[in-house]
Design an enzyme around this catalytic site. Structure first.
Site, PDB file in Angstrom:
ATOM      1  N   ASP A   1      52.192  -8.852 -21.098  1.00 37.76           N
ATOM      2  CA  ASP A   1      51.005  -9.252 -20.352  1.00 37.76           C
ATOM      3  C   ASP A   1      50.456 -10.534 -20.974  1.00 37.76           C
ATOM      4  OD1 ASP A   1      51.173  -6.784 -18.977  1.00 37.76           O
ATOM      5  OD2 ASP A   1      50.007  -5.809 -20.565  1.00 37.76           O
TER       6      ASP A   1
ATOM      7  N   ARG B   1      47.079  -3.959  -7.981  1.00 37.26           N
ATOM      8  CA  ARG B   1      46.370  -3.671  -9.239  1.00 37.26           C
ATOM      9  C   ARG B   1      45.264  -4.678  -9.516  1.00 37.26           C
ATOM     10  NH1 ARG B   1      51.360  -1.972 -13.357  1.00 37.26           N
ATOM     11  NH2 ARG B   1      52.306  -0.414 -11.965  1.00 37.26           N
TER      12      ARG B   1
ATOM     13  N   ASP C   1      45.579  -6.357 -18.996  1.00 42.04           N
ATOM     14  CA  ASP C   1      45.489  -4.897 -19.018  1.00 42.04           C
ATOM     15  C   ASP C   1      44.440  -4.456 -20.027  1.00 42.04           C
ATOM     16  OD1 ASP C   1      47.473  -4.783 -17.153  1.00 42.04           O
ATOM     17  OD2 ASP C   1      48.956  -3.795 -18.419  1.00 42.04           O
TER      18      ASP C   1
ATOM     19  N   ASP D   1      55.048  -8.797 -16.635  1.00 37.48           N
ATOM     20  CA  ASP D   1      54.389  -7.516 -16.403  1.00 37.48           C
ATOM     21  C   ASP D   1      53.005  -7.797 -15.831  1.00 37.48           C
ATOM     22  OD1 ASP D   1      53.954  -4.807 -16.331  1.00 37.48           O
ATOM     23  OD2 ASP D   1      53.551  -4.604 -18.460  1.00 37.48           O
TER      24      ASP D   1
END
Length: 462
Positions: free
Chosen positions: A242, A337, A285, A281
């Site tokens: 990430d 997301r 997050d 990815d």
């Protein structure tokens, strides 16, 4: 399925080398990358060379901005002890190389770190570019990998194992050691005008009181994506990194940044075993019992899986934590997301969701309702070819508070649209009401306000 089209700009970060008609490829020692990863960036007049005016001393305005703290009442990040970052530091530090950045953000004492120019994490300690071939260990090549784990040979019931997979894991560990950069507690990391960090996986991990502002963060590409034949009906390639991970951290403020894959979009990656070899990815997050986080005035764009808040259904220790506020962010041309939530009390208000009127990327959903999620989504704006019934994704969640949102300037009951299209009856009360909000705009004003003020150029005082 809608796919993104790559527009290859002057700083293209990847050269893919086809080694077979079936899109197999291998790592070599050639200067250009064979397989996932970027070609070396040779710099040039536009790469912040010695005569670039941005190399001057930070202005008084930049120094004042670097000492700003999160205001009381501004989202969950202002709760508890509040988020002040490194504002108590005596002297800010200016960095322009990977080595300087790693040293400056380490440790838990108060520190203000100002990023100048472009820092590439895929460089050695002397600043020389590294390719994927430089990270390869134990003779790893994708020729061998694709031959060993071809579903016609390996099957589809077992994840890869054995010496070839071990070599991939060792190669990935070598890249991890170079691109993961840990930010210590009591840190303010701020970009000077035009600052960019590329190829890095920034980690706010097991620390408190961190501010990240005013940066362009791009292309945390994984040189060694892993094949998992058991992932979904057809199997999938999975990547590791990430751009920014908040992991077990408390009181974090992520503000006025720009996060994307840069010009190295996943649609450019080769296809193997019938599936695209994704090189990325997430963008940001928030996981593993992180808490009290505010994410404000950022731009997220040109990416697929953007943001997880909670990364496992089984992590019941996240209950009561993962309290996150997202406000005044722009989410443009993204797959899914934004965010997907498990367990946390997450406040999503005054965000601008934009889909360009094109058919070259895949939109899946915006708000993912995961296990025990308690998401409140109010006064957000969706602009573009959005189907109101597709904004929500249901992943074991049971309720959503959803009010005052607009699609193309028209009020829409997004939860009712989802239920009608999917035959569900999702609860309409997430069980809590946000109070930590300072500046709330009518949903109709959000596209203009966020479009003007989000991202690094919208930092107050710039």
């Amino acid at each position: 399925m809608r796919r993104r089209t790559i527009r290859r700009g002057p700083h293209l970060r990847r050269t893919l080398v086809a080694v077979a008609a079936a899109a197999t490829f291998a790592l070599t020692a050639a200067p250009a990358v064979a397989g996932p990863g970027p070609a070396p960036d040779t710099g040039g007049p536009g790469r912040h060379g010695p005569h670039d005016p941005r190399r001057g001393a930070p202005s008084p305005r930049d120094l004042a901005l670097a000492r700003q703290t999160l205001r009381p009442g501004d989202g969950w990040g202002s709760a508890g002890a509040g988020t002040t970052g490194g504002s108590a530091a005596l002297t800010p530090v200016v960095v322009s190389t990977r080595a300087e950045l790693v040293a400056a953000v380490a440790g838990d004492g108060p520190k203000i770190v100002l990023v100048r120019g472009t820092i590439d994490a895929n460089t050695d300690d002397e600043g020389h570019p590294l390719t994927c071939a430089d990270y390869a260990r134990d003779g790893f090549s994708y020729d061998d990998y694709l031959a060993a784990y071809d579903p016609q040979v390996w099957g589809r019931d077992t994840e890869p194992s054995g010496p070839v997979e071990d070599a991939r894991v060792a190669s990935a560990a070598a890249q991890r050691a170079r691109i993961e950069i840990r930010i210590g507690a009591n840190t303010t990391l701020v970009g000077l005008p035009g600052a960019e960090i590329t190829g890095a996986a920034l980690q706010v991990r097991d620390v408190r009181n961190v501010i990240v502002r005013g940066l362009t963060l791009t292309d945390a590409y994984d040189c060694f994506p892993a094949w998992d034949p058991t992932d979904g009906e057809l199997g999938n390639w999975n990547s590791e990194w990430d751009l920014l991970t908040v992991y077990g951290a408390t009181n974090v403020w992520i503000d006025h940044n720009d996060l994307s894959d840069g010009d190295n979009l996943d649609a450019a990656q080769p296809v193997a075993f019938g599936r695209p070899m994704q090189a990325h990815d997430g963008l940001l997050d928030v996981v593993r019992a992180s808490d009290q986080v505010t994410i404000s005035w950022n731009r997220f764009h040109d990416h697929d899986k953007v943001m997880l808040i909670g990364n496992s259904d089984s992590r019941t220790t996240d209950r009561g934590l993962l309290r996150v506020t997202l406000h005044h962010n722009e989410f443009r041309d993204l797959g899914q997301r934004t965010p997907r939530v498990r367990f946390g009390q997450v406040d999503v208000y005054n965000n601008s969701y934009v889909a360009s009127p094109r058919d070259d990327y895949e939109y899946v959903y915006s708000w993912g309702l995961g296990v025990e999620s308690r998401l409140v989504a109010e006064k957000n704006a969706f602009t573009g070819p959005f189907d109101p019934s597709s904004v929500i994704g249901l992943y074991k969640g049971t309720a959503l508070t959803e009010r005052g949102n607009v699609v193309n300037h028209r009020p829409v009951d997004l939860l009712a649209a989802y239920d009608a299209a999917h035959g569900t009856d999702v609860g309409s009360d997430a069980g809590w009401r946000p109070t930590l909000r300072r500046e709330v705009h009518p949903a109709a004003a959000v596209p203009a306000v966020v479009g003007h003020r989000a991202g690094p150029s919208g930092l107050p005082g710039r």
